[in-house]
Design a protein around this motif. Structure first.
Motif, PDB file in Angstrom:
ATOM      1  N   GLY A 126      36.561   2.709 141.962  1.00  0.00           N
ATOM      2  CA  GLY A 126      37.025   1.331 142.093  1.00  0.00           C
ATOM      3  C   GLY A 126      37.342   0.986 143.534  1.00  0.00           C
ATOM      4  O   GLY A 126      37.025  -0.109 144.018  1.00  0.00           O
ATOM      5  N   ASN A 127      37.980   1.926 144.255  1.00  0.00           N
ATOM      6  CA  ASN A 127      38.239   1.719 145.682  1.00  0.00           C
ATOM      7  C   ASN A 127      36.930   1.571 146.454  1.00  0.00           C
ATOM      8  O   ASN A 127      36.783   0.699 147.314  1.00  0.00           O
ATOM      9  N   LEU A 128      35.982   2.445 146.151  1.00  0.00           N
ATOM     10  CA  LEU A 128      34.700   2.411 146.855  1.00  0.00           C
ATOM     11  C   LEU A 128      34.017   1.059 146.678  1.00  0.00           C
ATOM     12  O   LEU A 128      33.563   0.433 147.637  1.00  0.00           O
ATOM     13  N   GLY A 129      33.961   0.593 145.429  1.00  0.00           N
ATOM     14  CA  GLY A 129      33.322  -0.687 145.163  1.00  0.00           C
ATOM     15  C   GLY A 129      34.036  -1.852 145.820  1.00  0.00           C
ATOM     16  O   GLY A 129      33.402  -2.777 146.340  1.00  0.00           O
ATOM     17  N   SER A 130      35.369  -1.817 145.825  1.00  0.00           N
ATOM     18  CA  SER A 130      36.143  -2.884 146.467  1.00  0.00           C
ATOM     19  C   SER A 130      35.897  -2.915 147.970  1.00  0.00           C
ATOM     20  O   SER A 130      35.818  -3.991 148.579  1.00  0.00           O
ATOM     21  N   ILE A 131      35.766  -1.736 148.579  1.00  0.00           N
ATOM     22  CA  ILE A 131      35.484  -1.673 150.014  1.00  0.00           C
ATOM     23  C   ILE A 131      34.096  -2.231 150.312  1.00  0.00           C
ATOM     24  O   ILE A 131      33.900  -2.960 151.287  1.00  0.00           O
ATOM     25  N   LEU A 132      33.118  -1.916 149.457  1.00  0.00           N
ATOM     26  CA  LEU A 132      31.783  -2.491 149.622  1.00  0.00           C
ATOM     27  C   LEU A 132      31.845  -4.017 149.576  1.00  0.00           C
ATOM     28  O   LEU A 132      31.202  -4.703 150.375  1.00  0.00           O
ATOM     29  N   ARG A 133      32.617  -4.538 148.646  1.00  0.00           N
ATOM     30  CA  ARG A 133      32.731  -5.994 148.492  1.00  0.00           C
ATOM     31  C   ARG A 133      33.290  -6.639 149.755  1.00  0.00           C
ATOM     32  O   ARG A 133      32.761  -7.650 150.242  1.00  0.00           O
ATOM     33  N   THR A 134      34.347  -6.048 150.310  1.00  0.00           N
ATOM     34  CA  THR A 134      34.944  -6.606 151.523  1.00  0.00           C
ATOM     35  C   THR A 134      34.042  -6.390 152.727  1.00  0.00           C
ATOM     36  O   THR A 134      33.936  -7.255 153.613  1.00  0.00           O
ATOM     37  N   LEU A 135      33.364  -5.246 152.785  1.00  0.00           N
ATOM     38  CA  LEU A 135      32.438  -4.980 153.884  1.00  0.00           C
ATOM     39  C   LEU A 135      31.333  -6.024 153.928  1.00  0.00           C
ATOM     40  O   LEU A 135      30.931  -6.488 155.004  1.00  0.00           O
ATOM     41  N   ASP A 136      30.844  -6.414 152.763  1.00  0.00           N
ATOM     42  CA  ASP A 136      29.855  -7.492 152.704  1.00  0.00           C
ATOM     43  C   ASP A 136      30.474  -8.804 153.186  1.00  0.00           C
ATOM     44  O   ASP A 136      29.842  -9.571 153.923  1.00  0.00           O
ATOM     45  N   ALA A 137      31.712  -9.061 152.794  1.00  0.00           N
ATOM     46  CA  ALA A 137      32.381 -10.319 153.149  1.00  0.00           C
ATOM     47  C   ALA A 137      32.524 -10.483 154.659  1.00  0.00           C
ATOM     48  O   ALA A 137      32.456 -11.603 155.174  1.00  0.00           O
ATOM     49  N   SER A 161      31.993  -3.766 143.223  1.00  0.00           N
ATOM     50  CA  SER A 161      31.328  -4.275 144.428  1.00  0.00           C
ATOM     51  C   SER A 161      30.878  -5.720 144.269  1.00  0.00           C
ATOM     52  O   SER A 161      30.550  -6.387 145.263  1.00  0.00           O
ATOM     53  N   MET A 162      30.827  -6.220 143.049  1.00  0.00           N
ATOM     54  CA  MET A 162      30.422  -7.601 142.761  1.00  0.00           C
ATOM     55  C   MET A 162      29.068  -7.944 143.369  1.00  0.00           C
ATOM     56  O   MET A 162      28.855  -9.041 143.898  1.00  0.00           O
ATOM     57  N   GLY A 163      28.157  -6.985 143.334  1.00  0.00           N
ATOM     58  CA  GLY A 163      26.805  -7.229 143.836  1.00  0.00           C
ATOM     59  C   GLY A 163      26.569  -6.736 145.249  1.00  0.00           C
ATOM     60  O   GLY A 163      25.422  -6.686 145.713  1.00  0.00           O
ATOM     61  N   ALA A 164      27.639  -6.357 145.971  1.00  0.00           N
ATOM     62  CA  ALA A 164      27.479  -5.907 147.353  1.00  0.00           C
ATOM     63  C   ALA A 164      26.710  -4.591 147.454  1.00  0.00           C
ATOM     64  O   ALA A 164      26.177  -4.262 148.509  1.00  0.00           O
ATOM     65  N   ILE A 165      26.647  -3.844 146.365  1.00  0.00           N
ATOM     66  CA  ILE A 165      25.877  -2.600 146.341  1.00  0.00           C
ATOM     67  C   ILE A 165      24.415  -2.864 146.700  1.00  0.00           C
ATOM     68  O   ILE A 165      23.709  -1.985 147.194  1.00  0.00           O
ATOM     69  N   PHE A 166      23.950  -4.112 146.497  1.00  0.00           N
ATOM     70  CA  PHE A 166      22.556  -4.464 146.777  1.00  0.00           C
ATOM     71  C   PHE A 166      22.368  -5.121 148.140  1.00  0.00           C
ATOM     72  O   PHE A 166      21.230  -5.325 148.565  1.00  0.00           O
ATOM     73  N   THR A 167      23.446  -5.465 148.817  1.00  0.00           N
ATOM     74  CA  THR A 167      23.328  -6.157 150.106  1.00  0.00           C
ATOM     75  C   THR A 167      23.557  -5.243 151.298  1.00  0.00           C
ATOM     76  O   THR A 167      23.254  -5.613 152.431  1.00  0.00           O
ATOM     77  N   LEU A 168      24.102  -4.047 151.052  1.00  0.00           N
ATOM     78  CA  LEU A 168      24.479  -3.135 152.130  1.00  0.00           C
ATOM     79  C   LEU A 168      23.668  -1.844 152.073  1.00  0.00           C
ATOM     80  O   LEU A 168      23.230  -1.422 151.008  1.00  0.00           O
ATOM     81  N   SER A 169      23.502  -1.217 153.227  1.00  0.00           N
ATOM     82  CA  SER A 169      22.851   0.090 153.286  1.00  0.00           C
ATOM     83  C   SER A 169      23.859   1.167 152.903  1.00  0.00           C
ATOM     84  O   SER A 169      25.027   1.104 153.294  1.00  0.00           O
ATOM     85  N   ILE A 170      23.415   2.140 152.144  1.00  0.00           N
ATOM     86  CA  ILE A 170      24.256   3.251 151.708  1.00  0.00           C
ATOM     87  C   ILE A 170      23.649   4.549 152.225  1.00  0.00           C
ATOM     88  O   ILE A 170      22.472   4.823 151.988  1.00  0.00           O
ATOM     89  N   ILE A 171      24.456   5.344 152.918  1.00  0.00           N
ATOM     90  CA  ILE A 171      24.010   6.640 153.423  1.00  0.00           C
ATOM     91  C   ILE A 171      24.925   7.724 152.866  1.00  0.00           C
ATOM     92  O   ILE A 171      26.145   7.622 152.965  1.00  0.00           O
ATOM     93  N   GLN A 172      24.334   8.734 152.277  1.00  0.00           N
ATOM     94  CA  GLN A 172      25.078   9.891 151.782  1.00  0.00           C
ATOM     95  C   GLN A 172      24.872  11.048 152.744  1.00  0.00           C
ATOM     96  O   GLN A 172      23.744  11.392 153.079  1.00  0.00           O
TER      97      GLN A 172
END
Length: 270
Positions: A126-137, A161-172
């Motif tokens: 949940g924290n990870l997804g929330s951070i993605l959402r704000t990072l997109d914002a 993430s509210m869809g931000a998972i698709f707008t940002l690059s993810i690197i593992q």
């Protein structure tokens, strides 16, 4: 129409709640009209749609289904019982999707521009997804997930993430590879710690940088701290001694945003 919850396709979708199976398959589960819309708008590689006629009451959702059909995306119709067996929401809307993951690895020559957030050993999806959402914002570029922990494609992370998972690059990546990358790239790497270091409001943030955050329980490891070019802290004057990871990261991201996007004089309200 699939009416059995024991169907192999349905079992495979349910297994996407497991990190092991997400990693093996390279797929993840998406539910909800907003994230599915984001997936389609950003041309994510959608494996298939699953819908339930009885539950899909939204005309907007039906439009999404028609668009999927026009794009030759496979569509699987299931009964109400079957859909509810895979749904992770209360009051499901009758539409979900299976999507291909789009994360990449970090190489020494990988070029990262703009604002990136690196999370070391984050545990709460949940924290990870929330951070993605704000990072997109704030117009960020992407996220680095460093070491073991939860993954960005956990259903809770995807939903948060509210869809931000698709707008940002993810690197593992892993700390050793991140260290090799930093040694070559010499990027501004700002770590957030609970220590007597620079107040986050007194630091000048460049446009191109990585904000490095630690896990919820332990913060940044000693090895991670040594990688940082600079360290900052969020002052606290009350009785609590820590902040939620997503909240702390959001505070820092918006300070970075504010410094690089100052309010124009004619936009101010007196």
């Amino acid at each position: 129409m699939i009416t059995s919850t024991s169907n192999q396709h349905i079992k495979a979708i349910r297994k996407l709640s497991q990190k092991k199976y997400r990693r093996e398959s390279g797929l993840f589960y998406v539910e909800g009209l907003r994230p599915i819309t984001s997936a389609m708008n950003h041309k994510a590689a959608i494996e298939q749609f699953v819908f339930c006629e009885e539950l899909l009451e939204s005309e907007f959702g039906r439009d999404l289904l028609r668009k999927a059909e026009s794009q030759a995306i496979p569509i699987l119709e299931v009964s109400r019982d079957v859909f509810e067996s895979i749904s992770l929401k209360e009051g499901p809307q009758g539409l979900c999707a299976v999507v291909h993951q789009n994360s990449t690895s970090l190489l020494p020559d990988t070029s990262l521009t703009g604002l990136w957030v690196a999370l070391e050993g984050v545990q709460d999806p949940g924290n990870l997804g929330s951070i993605l959402r704000t990072l997109d914002a704030v117009g960020g570029s992407g996220m680095l997930l460093v070491g073991e922990g939860t993954d960005a494609y956990h259903p809770t992370s995807v939903r948060a993430s509210m869809g931000a998972i698709f707008t940002l690059s993810i690197i593992q990546t892993y700390l050793e590879d991140f260290s090799r990358w930093q040694q070559k790239q010499q990027r501004t790497l700002v770590g957030a710690v609970c220590a007597d270091v620079v107040d986050y409001r007194d630091y000048n943030y460049p446009v191109d940088m990585v904000l490095f955050m630690g896990s919820e329980q332990k913060g940044l490891t000693e090895q991670a701290v040594h990688l940082c070019t600079d360290l900052i802290t969020i002052p606290m004057v009350g009785s609590v001694d820590s902040l939620n990871l997503a909240n702390a990261t959001s505070i820092l991201m918006y300070e970075i945003f504010n410094q690089n996007h100052p309010v124009k004089a004619n936009d101010r309200i007196d």
